[in-house]
Design a protein around this motif. Structure first.
Motif, PDB file in Angstrom:
ATOM      1  N   GLU A  19       0.812  -1.210   0.000  1.00  0.00           N
ATOM      2  CA  GLU A  19       0.000   0.000   0.000  1.00  0.00           C
ATOM      3  C   GLU A  19       0.855   1.274   0.000  1.00  0.00           C
ATOM      4  OE1 GLU A  19      -3.092  -0.121   2.942  1.00  0.00           O
ATOM      5  OE2 GLU A  19      -4.085  -1.835   1.991  1.00  0.00           O
ATOM      6  N   ASP A  20       1.978   1.187  -0.686  1.00  0.00           N
ATOM      7  CA  ASP A  20       2.798   2.382  -0.900  1.00  0.00           C
ATOM      8  C   ASP A  20       2.541   2.840  -2.331  1.00  0.00           C
ATOM      9  OD1 ASP A  20       4.685   4.348  -1.256  1.00  0.00           O
ATOM     10  OD2 ASP A  20       6.356   3.208  -0.405  1.00  0.00           O
ATOM     11  N   PHE A  21       1.663   3.818  -2.468  1.00  0.00           N
ATOM     12  CA  PHE A  21       1.232   4.253  -3.788  1.00  0.00           C
ATOM     13  C   PHE A  21       1.875   5.570  -4.205  1.00  0.00           C
ATOM     14  CE2 PHE A  21      -2.035   1.232  -2.527  1.00  0.00           C
ATOM     15  CZ  PHE A  21      -2.116   0.454  -3.674  1.00  0.00           C
ATOM     16  N   ARG A  22       3.080   5.799  -3.707  1.00  0.00           N
ATOM     17  CA  ARG A  22       3.868   6.896  -4.262  1.00  0.00           C
ATOM     18  C   ARG A  22       4.251   6.542  -5.698  1.00  0.00           C
ATOM     19  NH1 ARG A  22       8.664   7.273  -0.269  1.00  0.00           N
ATOM     20  NH2 ARG A  22       8.233   5.013  -0.222  1.00  0.00           N
ATOM     21  N   LEU A  23       4.453   7.584  -6.504  1.00  0.00           N
ATOM     22  CA  LEU A  23       4.658   7.375  -7.931  1.00  0.00           C
ATOM     23  C   LEU A  23       6.109   7.042  -8.272  1.00  0.00           C
ATOM     24  CD1 LEU A  23       2.566  10.339  -9.402  1.00  0.00           C
ATOM     25  CD2 LEU A  23       1.829   7.969  -9.015  1.00  0.00           C
ATOM     26  N   HIS A  66      -0.254  11.333  -4.530  1.00  0.00           N
ATOM     27  CA  HIS A  66       1.136  11.725  -4.265  1.00  0.00           C
ATOM     28  C   HIS A  66       1.738  12.460  -5.452  1.00  0.00           C
ATOM     29  CE1 HIS A  66       1.388   9.454  -0.523  1.00  0.00           C
ATOM     30  NE2 HIS A  66       0.827   8.433  -1.130  1.00  0.00           N
ATOM     31  N   GLU A  67       2.508  13.450  -5.150  1.00  0.00           N
ATOM     32  CA  GLU A  67       3.270  14.178  -6.156  1.00  0.00           C
ATOM     33  C   GLU A  67       4.663  13.553  -6.229  1.00  0.00           C
ATOM     34  OE1 GLU A  67       3.227  17.359  -9.021  1.00  0.00           O
ATOM     35  OE2 GLU A  67       1.630  16.548  -7.704  1.00  0.00           O
ATOM     36  N   LEU A  68       5.148  13.265  -7.425  1.00  0.00           N
ATOM     37  CA  LEU A  68       6.458  12.648  -7.567  1.00  0.00           C
ATOM     38  C   LEU A  68       7.541  13.507  -6.935  1.00  0.00           C
ATOM     39  CD1 LEU A  68       8.170  10.355  -8.809  1.00  0.00           C
ATOM     40  CD2 LEU A  68       8.419  11.789 -10.845  1.00  0.00           C
ATOM     41  N   GLY A  69       8.325  12.896  -6.080  1.00  0.00           N
ATOM     42  CA  GLY A  69       9.446  13.593  -5.458  1.00  0.00           C
ATOM     43  C   GLY A  69       9.068  14.433  -4.269  1.00  0.00           C
TER      44      GLY A  69
END
Length: 382
Positions: free
Chosen positions: A332-336, A379-382
């Motif tokens: 469930e880590d949905f960072r890009l 989530h925003e990348l970075g």
């Protein structure tokens, strides 16, 4: 000055000194105080502090477990805080007024770093906190294995705020009790929190006139939760920047439900912005809308089977994706990932409704910093 007058003046000075000592003592009795609670202190339990605290006081509760200690707080402007870590209030078969571990009847209460577990009462509506006063702020607190985590009454003047808190395994298994249940209050705001594994009931249910749910993780796990978010009476609502995961055992195919029990609030506007929706059932509806609602769906990512919405919706810049563009979807880590098709694909959203926060583990919000065009999802990348 004569020597004869000196003794009288010295005596007068002694009286003044005595008064100077007495006045601060009297003043302190009427001003806000700090009470310390712990097994090695004069007040050994939170309920002992509830019996002596006055309006405006602070109660600092030493970290540790307080088994079977329940309380009713009637004072206004209280701060109730775990000191040195979370203070764990474990019901162990006890309850206050047949309602909760803590019944909060005073106004403008702050609860910080407290853990509530095991609340159960004969009517199956036991709560970690039963909120009966006006205005409640809860931060850094845990609610688990209760029939309800937080349950509020109906108070049109009350604002309820929950930040950086966790709710898990709450629910009596009857579908009428939930991880977090706000009654007909003026507003509910939930930010930077993790709600999971509700037993049959909803992860979050709000009858508030205005509901703001931003930067949270809401996930069923292996639980049997119904809706992830239930807004049964409509109201001015923002669902933004959340990771929302419907588990395979969910008992209802919809993740977000709006107006299912009738649009009784004057406002019927729902904004669903920059969320990452995941459905692990074989079918489902990501946003279920009642007729007569005005829903705006923007910049959301959708993973898994199902339709984006049922009912009337103004939907733009939403995208169905596979699991490959996320850091670790199984955890469930949905960072890009940089390769994600969600990067730089978002559209404009009115300032009032933008996703300004995103979730960071284990339970806190971080500012969403956008460079250039916004990304899709939570989530925003970075």
């Amino acid at each position: 000055m004569s020597d004869a007058r000196a003794p009288r003046l010295l005596a007068c000075g002694a009286i003044v000194l005595a008064c100077t000592v007495a006045v601060p003592g009297s003043y302190a009795a009427d001003s806000p105080r700090t009470w310390r609670v712990g097994p090695d202190r004069a007040l050994t339990t939170p309920s002992a502090a509830a019996a002596v605290a006055r309006d405006g006081d602070t109660v600092l509760i030493d970290a540790g477990t307080y088994s079977g200690d329940v309380a009713t707080w009637t004072q206004d402007d209280l701060t109730l805080r775990g000191d040195g870590g979370r203070a764990h209030l474990r019901a162990d078969g006890q309850d206050a007024q047949g309602k909760a571990i803590w019944v909060i009847a005073g106004d403008r209460t702050t609860v910080d770093r407290i853990e509530f577990s095991g609340a159960a009462v004969p009517d199956r509506n036991g709560a970690g906190i039963r909120q009966e006063g006006t205005d409640l702020t809860v931060t850094r607190s845990w609610f688990h294995d209760n029939e309800n985590g937080i349950l509020t009454g109906a108070d049109p003047d009350s604002d309820v705020v929950v930040r950086r808190s966790r709710f898990f395994r709450n629910g009596a298994g009857d579908g009428y009790s939930h991880n977090l249940y706000a009654g007909s209050v003026r507003s509910l705001t939930v930010v930077g929190s993790w709600l999971s594994d509700a037993d049959t009931g909803h992860e979050l249910k709000s009858r508030a006139a205005a509901t703001t749910i931003v930067g949270n993780r809401i996930s069923d796990g292996d639980g049997t939760a119904s809706y992830s978010i239930d807004l049964p009476n409509g109201g001015r609502s923002l669902v933004a920047g959340n990771v929302i995961v419907q588990g395979p055992n969910s008992e209802n195919p919809a993740l977000v439900s709006y107006g299912a029990e009738g649009l009784t609030h004057p406002s019927r506007v729902l904004w669903v912005v920059n969320n990452t929706f995941v459905n692990r059932r074989t079918s489902g509806t990501f946003v279920a809308l009642a007729d007569g609602s005005r829903a705006h769906l923007r910049n959301n990512l959708v993973l898994g089977p199902g339709v984006l919405s049922s009912g009337p919706a103004d939907a733009r810049r939403n995208r169905v994706v596979g699991p490959g563009g996320f850091v670790d979807p199984e955890a469930e880590d949905f960072r890009l990932q940089p390769s994600s098709p969600a990067v730089d694909r978002g559209g404009a959203v009115p300032r009032r409704w933008r996703a300004r926060w995103e979730y960071a583990a284990p339970a806190r919000p971080v500012r969403r910093a956008v460079v250039g065009r916004t990304d899709l999802g939570a989530h925003e990348l970075g």
